[in-house]
Structure formats: structure tokens, C-alpha cells
Design a protein around this motif. Sequence first.
Motif, PDB file in Angstrom:
ATOM      1  N   TRP A 122       7.108   4.109  -4.488  1.00 22.39           N
ATOM      2  CA  TRP A 122       8.382   3.222  -4.031  1.00 22.39           C
ATOM      3  C   TRP A 122       8.180   1.802  -4.439  1.00 22.39           C
ATOM      4  O   TRP A 122       7.259   1.360  -5.244  1.00 22.39           O
ATOM      5  CB  TRP A 122       8.253   2.952  -2.575  1.00 22.39           C
ATOM      6  N   GLN A 123       9.198   1.083  -4.017  1.00 21.35           N
ATOM      7  CA  GLN A 123       9.078  -0.467  -4.358  1.00 21.35           C
ATOM      8  C   GLN A 123       9.056  -1.153  -2.910  1.00 21.35           C
ATOM      9  O   GLN A 123       9.521  -0.524  -1.809  1.00 21.35           O
ATOM     10  CB  GLN A 123      10.060  -1.012  -5.134  1.00 21.35           C
ATOM     11  N   SER A 124       8.179  -2.176  -2.776  1.00 30.97           N
ATOM     12  CA  SER A 124       8.020  -2.910  -1.621  1.00 30.97           C
ATOM     13  C   SER A 124       9.251  -4.083  -1.277  1.00 30.97           C
ATOM     14  O   SER A 124       9.516  -4.624  -2.548  1.00 30.97           O
ATOM     15  CB  SER A 124       6.800  -3.701  -1.371  1.00 30.97           C
ATOM     16  N   VAL A 125       9.673  -4.294  -0.239  1.00 24.52           N
ATOM     17  CA  VAL A 125      11.092  -5.066  -0.238  1.00 24.52           C
ATOM     18  C   VAL A 125      10.757  -5.851   1.095  1.00 24.52           C
ATOM     19  O   VAL A 125      10.495  -5.642   1.955  1.00 24.52           O
ATOM     20  CB  VAL A 125      12.291  -4.367   0.137  1.00 24.52           C
ATOM     21  N   ALA A 126      10.722  -7.175   0.876  1.00 25.36           N
ATOM     22  CA  ALA A 126      10.819  -8.089   1.806  1.00 25.36           C
ATOM     23  C   ALA A 126      11.868  -8.557   2.209  1.00 25.36           C
ATOM     24  O   ALA A 126      12.921  -9.120   1.374  1.00 25.36           O
ATOM     25  CB  ALA A 126       9.940  -9.449   1.608  1.00 25.36           C
ATOM     26  N   CYS A 127      12.489  -8.242   3.466  1.00 28.48           N
ATOM     27  CA  CYS A 127      14.008  -8.360   3.968  1.00 28.48           C
ATOM     28  C   CYS A 127      13.924  -9.700   5.206  1.00 28.48           C
ATOM     29  O   CYS A 127      13.325  -9.694   6.011  1.00 28.48           O
ATOM     30  CB  CYS A 127      14.666  -7.122   4.514  1.00 28.48           C
ATOM     31  N   PHE A 128      14.905 -10.654   4.702  1.00 24.74           N
ATOM     32  CA  PHE A 128      15.028 -11.761   5.496  1.00 24.74           C
ATOM     33  C   PHE A 128      16.387 -12.545   5.624  1.00 24.74           C
ATOM     34  O   PHE A 128      17.128 -12.040   4.710  1.00 24.74           O
ATOM     35  CB  PHE A 128      13.837 -12.744   5.208  1.00 24.74           C
ATOM     36  N   PHE A 129      16.428 -13.282   6.516  1.00 23.62           N
ATOM     37  CA  PHE A 129      17.835 -13.993   6.619  1.00 23.62           C
ATOM     38  C   PHE A 129      17.893 -15.471   6.486  1.00 23.62           C
ATOM     39  O   PHE A 129      16.713 -16.173   6.727  1.00 23.62           O
ATOM     40  CB  PHE A 129      18.262 -14.002   8.268  1.00 23.62           C
ATOM     41  N   GLU A 130      18.885 -15.746   5.723  1.00 21.01           N
ATOM     42  CA  GLU A 130      18.846 -17.272   5.325  1.00 21.01           C
ATOM     43  C   GLU A 130      20.553 -17.640   5.952  1.00 21.01           C
ATOM     44  O   GLU A 130      21.430 -17.092   5.394  1.00 21.01           O
ATOM     45  CB  GLU A 130      18.707 -17.465   4.253  1.00 21.01           C
ATOM     46  N   PRO A 131      20.888 -18.762   6.633  1.00 23.02           N
ATOM     47  CA  PRO A 131      19.729 -19.450   7.469  1.00 23.02           C
ATOM     48  C   PRO A 131      19.079 -18.429   8.511  1.00 23.02           C
ATOM     49  O   PRO A 131      19.540 -17.251   8.643  1.00 23.02           O
ATOM     50  CB  PRO A 131      20.320 -20.286   8.211  1.00 23.02           C
ATOM     51  N   GLN A 132      17.851 -18.913   8.974  1.00 21.63           N
ATOM     52  CA  GLN A 132      17.174 -18.145  10.128  1.00 21.63           C
ATOM     53  C   GLN A 132      18.183 -18.073  11.214  1.00 21.63           C
ATOM     54  O   GLN A 132      18.937 -19.002  11.467  1.00 21.63           O
ATOM     55  CB  GLN A 132      15.979 -18.577  10.393  1.00 21.63           C
ATOM     56  N   PRO A 133      18.138 -16.906  11.920  1.00 21.33           N
ATOM     57  CA  PRO A 133      19.085 -16.901  12.784  1.00 21.33           C
ATOM     58  C   PRO A 133      19.157 -17.918  14.092  1.00 21.33           C
ATOM     59  O   PRO A 133      20.068 -18.570  14.578  1.00 21.33           O
ATOM     60  CB  PRO A 133      18.752 -15.337  13.701  1.00 21.33           C
ATOM     61  N   LYS A 134      17.665 -18.364  14.325  1.00 21.84           N
ATOM     62  CA  LYS A 134      17.721 -19.615  15.250  1.00 21.84           C
ATOM     63  C   LYS A 134      18.490 -20.716  14.499  1.00 21.84           C
ATOM     64  O   LYS A 134      19.167 -21.552  15.450  1.00 21.84           O
ATOM     65  CB  LYS A 134      16.139 -19.877  15.538  1.00 21.84           C
ATOM     66  N   GLU A 171       0.957  -1.246  -0.172  1.00 25.29           N
ATOM     67  CA  GLU A 171       0.001   0.027   0.133  1.00 25.29           C
ATOM     68  C   GLU A 171       0.903   1.179   0.080  1.00 25.29           C
ATOM     69  O   GLU A 171       0.717   2.221  -0.691  1.00 25.29           O
ATOM     70  CB  GLU A 171      -0.968   0.015   1.312  1.00 25.29           C
ATOM     71  N   LEU A 172       1.946   1.487   0.954  1.00 27.62           N
ATOM     72  CA  LEU A 172       2.633   2.429   1.039  1.00 27.62           C
ATOM     73  C   LEU A 172       3.466   2.762  -0.316  1.00 27.62           C
ATOM     74  O   LEU A 172       3.858   3.739  -0.804  1.00 27.62           O
ATOM     75  CB  LEU A 172       3.784   2.282   2.085  1.00 27.62           C
ATOM     76  N   ALA A 173       3.992   1.228  -0.898  1.00 30.95           N
ATOM     77  CA  ALA A 173       4.740   1.524  -2.130  1.00 30.95           C
ATOM     78  C   ALA A 173       4.092   2.225  -3.097  1.00 30.95           C
ATOM     79  O   ALA A 173       4.381   2.857  -4.023  1.00 30.95           O
ATOM     80  CB  ALA A 173       5.406   0.109  -2.527  1.00 30.95           C
TER      81      ALA A 173
END
Length: 308
Positions: free
Chosen positions: A46-58, A39-41
Motif C-alpha cells: 500500500w502507500q502511507s498517507v499523512a492526512c492533516f488540516f490547514e489551517p489547524q482546526p483550533k 510498516e503496514l504499507a
Amino acid sequence: MRFYKHPTVLNQQQPSVVCIGNFDAVHLGHQALIKRANELAEQNNWQSVACFFEPQPKEYFLKEKAPCRITNLRNKLHWLDHYKVDTAYCIGFNKSIQTLSATQFVEDILLKQLNAKAIIVGDDFRFGCNRDGDFEFLKHTLKPMGVQVEQAQSVTANNKRISSSLIRKHLQQGDIKSTHALLGREYSIIGKVVHGNHLGRTINTPTANISLKTLLPAIDGVWACTVQINNKTVNAVANVGARPTINSFKPILEVHLLDFDQDIYDQIIETRFVKKIRDIKKFNSLEELKAQIQQDIHTAKIIFQEAN
């Protein structure tokens, strides 16, 4: 959807609205985060960005003791794309990221790499070494720079907060109906059909083998399922997890497609889980296993008949 891995230099010209999380399962709570980002993008070009980690921290810290994964990277990217994220930005979690301070994360990744003009996080989000970054930190640090910071409220179902841990619990209990309710869709595993040991052909039940790669699945057992192949839906029986009868304990997804005889090696298929038939068990012989598989197929056919 574009996909980048840190530390790719994006030289981001277009500003972005960044939602940050694990996105394991991409459940209804994650979808609310993504919807707000989109919605904001759209409102601001703007562009929408999904930011995540691999591997997950746990997974990085706990190794084999980490919680089972609901979706591996391939599945995660599929659903992020399905829910219309413009860019998926995957940060490889390693020692240098582990020691990155909250301030450095904001400066190096959110501002420099992603040109963030808005940040959206969940109500339990923490980041940076010693987990010293949170919503209040982001708001205090970024609002003076004109960066919008929002905290998404929890999404609930039956008065319970929707979370990956709750979905994981339902899957491990074989409660696929509750799982579907929290995902807003059917639970599935998407993967490439690879060559296995061809044991299925020797007992007259050939299977499509889908490598789970690093995925320690949150689901296991023998299931009635449907499989999407080239826009066609095929009923099937799936075994997901170990294969103790042949002393194979690396998790794999094996799918026997009913009334289907085509070569589908190297194709990407989606296995959608319908109803659990039984737990995995070790049989005394291949003949016992063969007899049980035939019973599983019979049970699955009854399940599909009752569903029609």
C-alpha cells in the motif's frame, strides 16, 4: 513524497494506510504513527498517507487566540518527507469541512479520496462536526468493510505524554534541550531567504530574513544557532519574533551569519536553535540596538566555543 490538497480527485488506485493528525512539530509521537503506517504499507504494498488540516482546526475557530504554531506547512512537509511518508494529504479547513459529519468524512475522504485500507489515529483523535467521530466510531464503521483501524498509544518521555502543547511550553520557556528530546532531533525553522528592509546593513550586521508566513512562532527571542546552507553549517545569531525598536510587530526570523559574506537571497535555509541568549526588548535608539547586537554576537561565539 507526493503532496495533494483536498478536494483534488486522486482516483486512488493503490490502497493506502492513512494516519491522521495535526502533525504540528512531527514529534516522536507523530513519528510512531508514521512508522506504523509505513510498516503496514510495506507489508501490503500500500502507500502511507499523512492526512492533516490547514489551517489547524483550533486556528480556524480561535483565530489569533489559537496556540502558537511549532511548524508551518513548509516545515511540516519537510519532516513528513524526512520520515518517509509516501503522500501528504492536506485538507483545507473551512466551513464546508467544519460541517462535514463523521460519516461523510469517512465516506468522502478516507474511502473515496484515499482508498484507505487501514487507518491509524492517536489516542486523542476526534473528527467531524460536533467532534462526534473517534476511534470507536472508526472501528464500528470501517471494520465491517474490512478496513483495519488502529489506535496508536501515547509516547512518553520522563513519564509525560509527548505532545505539541508540551513542546510549545518548552520552546516558550527557552528550554531547547527538552524540546530536542521530544522531537528526536534539533528544533529548526526551514524557510526561504527574502528581502527585508535592509536595516541590518545600515548597522553593520546584515541579516538573512526568513518569512514565517502564517506561522505565529512558538519560539521567540535572540538565539545562538547554526544554519544549513547548501550542505554547509554556519554559526549564527537569530532574532525570531517582533522587532519593537523599529515598531515592527509581524513575526519574522532574522539570522546574522558569523564570518559569512555571500548572497543567499531566494535560497532555502534551515536555522537550528542551539541556546537562547535573551528575550526580545525595545531599545531607545538604533545605537543601543547596534551595541546590544554586538554583545549578542560575542555571547554566541562563547556558546559555540564552549560547545566544541
